[in-house]
Design a protein around this motif. Structure first.
Motif, PDB file in Angstrom:
ATOM      1  N   THR A   1     105.455  18.833  79.292  1.00 60.40           N
ATOM      2  CA  THR A   1     104.266  18.442  78.527  1.00 60.40           C
ATOM      3  C   THR A   1     104.380  18.909  77.084  1.00 60.40           C
ATOM      4  O   THR A   1     104.057  18.166  76.141  1.00 60.40           O
ATOM      5  CB  THR A   1     103.005  19.053  79.180  1.00 60.40           C
ATOM      6  OG1 THR A   1     102.865  18.537  80.497  1.00 60.40           O
ATOM      7  CG2 THR A   1     101.763  18.708  78.366  1.00 60.40           C
TER       8      THR A   1
ATOM      9  N   LEU B   1     106.915  16.659  75.278  1.00 58.88           N
ATOM     10  CA  LEU B   1     106.396  15.321  74.963  1.00 58.88           C
ATOM     11  C   LEU B   1     105.371  15.369  73.829  1.00 58.88           C
ATOM     12  O   LEU B   1     105.350  14.493  72.955  1.00 58.88           O
ATOM     13  CB  LEU B   1     105.777  14.699  76.217  1.00 58.88           C
ATOM     14  CG  LEU B   1     106.771  14.346  77.344  1.00 58.88           C
ATOM     15  CD1 LEU B   1     106.027  13.834  78.560  1.00 58.88           C
ATOM     16  CD2 LEU B   1     107.784  13.322  76.844  1.00 58.88           C
ATOM     17  N   GLU B   2     104.503  16.403  73.849  1.00 59.23           N
ATOM     18  CA  GLU B   2     103.513  16.529  72.781  1.00 59.23           C
ATOM     19  C   GLU B   2     104.199  16.765  71.434  1.00 59.23           C
ATOM     20  O   GLU B   2     103.797  16.210  70.410  1.00 59.23           O
ATOM     21  CB  GLU B   2     102.551  17.676  73.093  1.00 59.23           C
ATOM     22  CG  GLU B   2     101.593  17.394  74.240  1.00 59.23           C
ATOM     23  CD  GLU B   2     100.669  16.228  73.915  1.00 59.23           C
ATOM     24  OE1 GLU B   2     100.379  15.441  74.822  1.00 59.23           O
ATOM     25  OE2 GLU B   2     100.255  16.098  72.736  1.00 59.23           O
TER      26      GLU B   2
ATOM     27  N   LEU C   1     107.215  15.801  70.616  1.00 57.37           N
ATOM     28  CA  LEU C   1     107.897  14.576  70.215  1.00 57.37           C
ATOM     29  C   LEU C   1     106.912  13.552  69.651  1.00 57.37           C
ATOM     30  O   LEU C   1     107.237  12.802  68.716  1.00 57.37           O
ATOM     31  CB  LEU C   1     108.654  13.984  71.402  1.00 57.37           C
ATOM     32  CG  LEU C   1     109.892  14.766  71.872  1.00 57.37           C
ATOM     33  CD1 LEU C   1     110.477  14.127  73.124  1.00 57.37           C
ATOM     34  CD2 LEU C   1     110.935  14.837  70.758  1.00 57.37           C
ATOM     35  N   LYS C   2     105.709  13.528  70.197  1.00 58.04           N
ATOM     36  CA  LYS C   2     104.703  12.588  69.683  1.00 58.04           C
ATOM     37  C   LYS C   2     104.325  12.930  68.252  1.00 58.04           C
ATOM     38  O   LYS C   2     104.129  12.059  67.409  1.00 58.04           O
ATOM     39  CB  LYS C   2     103.464  12.630  70.568  1.00 58.04           C
ATOM     40  CG  LYS C   2     103.648  11.949  71.922  1.00 58.04           C
ATOM     41  CD  LYS C   2     102.362  12.047  72.736  1.00 58.04           C
ATOM     42  CE  LYS C   2     102.548  11.382  74.105  1.00 58.04           C
ATOM     43  NZ  LYS C   2     101.317  11.502  74.943  1.00 58.04           N
ATOM     44  N   ARG C   3     104.192  14.239  67.970  1.00 58.14           N
ATOM     45  CA  ARG C   3     103.808  14.661  66.617  1.00 58.14           C
ATOM     46  C   ARG C   3     104.946  14.433  65.627  1.00 58.14           C
ATOM     47  O   ARG C   3     104.733  14.086  64.478  1.00 58.14           O
ATOM     48  CB  ARG C   3     103.420  16.138  66.613  1.00 58.14           C
ATOM     49  CG  ARG C   3     102.133  16.452  67.367  1.00 58.14           C
ATOM     50  CD  ARG C   3     101.633  17.860  67.038  1.00 58.14           C
ATOM     51  NE  ARG C   3     102.636  18.882  67.341  1.00 58.14           N
ATOM     52  CZ  ARG C   3     102.734  19.486  68.527  1.00 58.14           C
ATOM     53  NH1 ARG C   3     101.877  19.167  69.505  1.00 58.14           N
ATOM     54  NH2 ARG C   3     103.658  20.398  68.728  1.00 58.14           N
ATOM     55  N   ARG C   4     106.156  14.609  66.080  1.00 56.48           N
ATOM     56  CA  ARG C   4     107.332  14.532  65.208  1.00 56.48           C
ATOM     57  C   ARG C   4     107.855  13.110  65.065  1.00 56.48           C
ATOM     58  O   ARG C   4     108.489  12.762  64.065  1.00 56.48           O
ATOM     59  CB  ARG C   4     108.424  15.427  65.794  1.00 56.48           C
ATOM     60  CG  ARG C   4     109.732  15.468  65.017  1.00 56.48           C
ATOM     61  CD  ARG C   4     110.631  16.532  65.625  1.00 56.48           C
ATOM     62  NE  ARG C   4     111.911  16.590  64.951  1.00 56.48           N
ATOM     63  CZ  ARG C   4     112.995  15.937  65.319  1.00 56.48           C
ATOM     64  NH1 ARG C   4     112.957  15.136  66.363  1.00 56.48           N
ATOM     65  NH2 ARG C   4     114.131  16.054  64.663  1.00 56.48           N
ATOM     66  N   GLY C   5     107.578  12.294  66.056  1.00 58.41           N
ATOM     67  CA  GLY C   5     108.178  10.967  66.072  1.00 58.41           C
ATOM     68  C   GLY C   5     109.399  11.007  66.967  1.00 58.41           C
ATOM     69  O   GLY C   5     110.172  11.960  66.913  1.00 58.41           O
ATOM     70  N   ARG C   6     109.575  10.004  67.801  1.00 57.76           N
ATOM     71  CA  ARG C   6     110.666  10.014  68.769  1.00 57.76           C
ATOM     72  C   ARG C   6     112.017   9.927  68.046  1.00 57.76           C
ATOM     73  O   ARG C   6     112.221   9.058  67.214  1.00 57.76           O
ATOM     74  CB  ARG C   6     110.524   8.825  69.724  1.00 57.76           C
ATOM     75  CG  ARG C   6     111.407   8.965  70.964  1.00 57.76           C
ATOM     76  CD  ARG C   6     111.112   7.854  71.937  1.00 57.76           C
ATOM     77  NE  ARG C   6     109.724   7.803  72.334  1.00 57.76           N
ATOM     78  CZ  ARG C   6     109.178   8.609  73.256  1.00 57.76           C
ATOM     79  NH1 ARG C   6     109.934   9.512  73.847  1.00 57.76           N
ATOM     80  NH2 ARG C   6     107.910   8.498  73.574  1.00 57.76           N
TER      81      ARG C   6
ATOM     82  N   ASP D   1     112.278   5.827  76.040  1.00 56.04           N
ATOM     83  CA  ASP D   1     111.534   4.948  75.139  1.00 56.04           C
ATOM     84  C   ASP D   1     110.376   4.286  75.852  1.00 56.04           C
ATOM     85  O   ASP D   1     109.463   3.781  75.212  1.00 56.04           O
ATOM     86  CB  ASP D   1     112.475   3.887  74.548  1.00 56.04           C
ATOM     87  CG  ASP D   1     113.441   4.505  73.561  1.00 56.04           C
ATOM     88  OD1 ASP D   1     114.540   3.949  73.423  1.00 56.04           O
ATOM     89  OD2 ASP D   1     113.065   5.520  72.952  1.00 56.04           O
TER      90      ASP D   1
ATOM     91  N   GLU E   1     107.733   4.381  79.464  1.00 61.34           N
ATOM     92  CA  GLU E   1     107.233   5.190  80.585  1.00 61.34           C
ATOM     93  C   GLU E   1     107.814   4.638  81.874  1.00 61.34           C
ATOM     94  O   GLU E   1     107.915   3.422  82.081  1.00 61.34           O
ATOM     95  CB  GLU E   1     105.711   5.127  80.634  1.00 61.34           C
ATOM     96  CG  GLU E   1     105.050   5.805  79.433  1.00 61.34           C
ATOM     97  CD  GLU E   1     105.309   7.293  79.407  1.00 61.34           C
ATOM     98  OE1 GLU E   1     105.373   7.869  78.322  1.00 61.34           O
ATOM     99  OE2 GLU E   1     105.453   7.873  80.515  1.00 61.34           O
TER     100      GLU E   1
END
Length: 381
Positions: free
Chosen positions: A360, A363-364, A366-371, A378, A380
């Motif tokens: 978790t 993933l959080e 990565l969402k803030r940073r950009g994948r 890429d 779900e």
């Protein structure tokens, strides 16, 4: 020109053509080398080594190590302040596993090669790895004392992990399994099964319980000691191996009514009354109970489970409650962190919870940073 006079020891040529080396030890006795030498130089080299040992204080009396291993080992066991059950076990290990091979050898003649050969021969003969590991550990400890006593210079037990054995993972009974067995066993042992699992108590600790050890109002059990059965059939009460073994364990609230009912119906009266007694009023014996245990397991449709595995169940359940290492150590009655860490690390449910928590966070972030480019996840699943 006369040759240089020898300062230490003597060398003489024997009729056989070989050379004998001798020296005067610190005790004033003339001591020969254990064997003759092919050349005078070899004899001189041996004397030089002995002289170095004397100067460094490493000299050992070669006669002291001539004591037979069996005599030394038997005395070692007798002189140790051991519990009777441990003393009995060590005596068996010496008599059955060590003495047949090393008994007549002197302490000095027990070599690393001899130890390796003995261990391999025991395993090849079909002796269980656990028995061989225990025998090796005892041999290593005895020989360590011989080193400390100045009989030998180096412990001949040099096998890495020779005293350890990897045992297969024991099964963990589920909560429903435990209750199924408890319902199938004789009523007077129902509470014993539940406490063995959910309080993680050992067999010896359970059958040693007295009324004064159980506070039903507070829902607590005080563990003071355990009952141990010797090979001759006698039983002894012994204190825990460490202070950590003396502990108070809380009874789960769902199990407490069963314990209260047991105390009223089956436990002996009085503060010193035994909590668990057999149908004929005797302290339960492990071998007799094992028959009842296997019958109950068969009725419940459960195979391959030993009574001691209930403790594994209890410890695993405790590890899933976010208990700290210190808290698990207290509940298990261990003085080291090893056992507690084992249960913390082998709890599959807790490990998945931790892994999911880490995922978790990943993933959080990565969402803030950009994948990142080329990231595999890429979509779900």
């Amino acid at each position: 020109m006369a040759g240089k006079r020898r300062q230490f020891g003597r060398v003489r040529k024997l009729p056989s053509g070989r050379y004998q080396a001798r020296y005067v030890g610190p005790d004033g006795l003339l001591r020969p080398a254990p064997n003759a030498f092919r050349t005078k130089r070899e004899a001189d080299g041996w004397l030089a080594d002995v002289q170095t040992e004397l100067r460094q204080g490493d000299w050992r009396d070669p006669d002291a190590a001539k004591v037979p291993f069996e005599k030394y080992a038997t005395a070692w066991v007798a002189e140790r302040p051991l519990a009777r059950s441990t003393q009995e076990l060590y005596g068996i290990l010496v008599r059955v596993h060590l003495a047949p091979t090393f008994g007549r050898l002197s302490i000095a003649d027990v070599t690393p090669a001899a130890v390796r050969t003995w261990r391999l021969a025991r395993l090849d003969a079909g002796i269980g790895p656990t028995a061989v590991a225990k025998a090796y550990s005892l041999l290593r400890t005895i020989m360590a004392t011989a080193v400390a006593d100045g009989l030998i210079r180096r412990n001949p037990c040099q096998i890495r992990n020779g005293g350890t054995v990897t045992t297969p993972e024991r099964p963990t009974a589920s909560v429903l399994d435990v209750f199924a067995i408890a319902d199938a066993v004789q009523p007077r042992y129902r509470a014993l099964v539940l406490l063995g699992a959910f309080c993680a108590l050992r067999w010896g600790e359970l059958v040693a319980l007295r009324r004064r050890d159980i506070d039903v109002d507070a829902g607590m059990i005080r563990v003071r000691g355990s009952v141990s059965e010797l090979n001759n059939g006698s039983r002894i009460y012994k204190a825990p191996k460490s202070e950590a073994g003396k502990r108070s364990v809380a009874i789960p609230r769902s199990v407490l009514p069963v314990v209260v009912a047991h105390m009223k119906q089956f436990a002996e009266p009085g503060a010193d009354g035994r909590v668990f007694v057999g149908a004929k009023g005797a302290t339960p014996r492990r071998n007799h109970f094992n028959g009842l245990w296997h019958k109950a397991c068969k009725t419940a449709g459960i195979t391959g489970l030993r009574f001691h595995d209930l403790r594994h169940t209890g410890n695993t359940l405790a590890s899933q409650t976010n208990a700290s290492t210190r808290e698990l150590m207290t509940r298990l009655g261990h003085s080291s962190t090893r056992a507690a860490l084992i249960y913390q690390h082998t709890s599959a449910i807790r490990e998945r919870e931790i892994a999911d928590g880490v995922d978790t966070v990943i993933l959080e972030a990565l969402k803030r940073r950009g994948r990142p480019k080329g990231h595999a996840r890429d979509t779900e699943d």
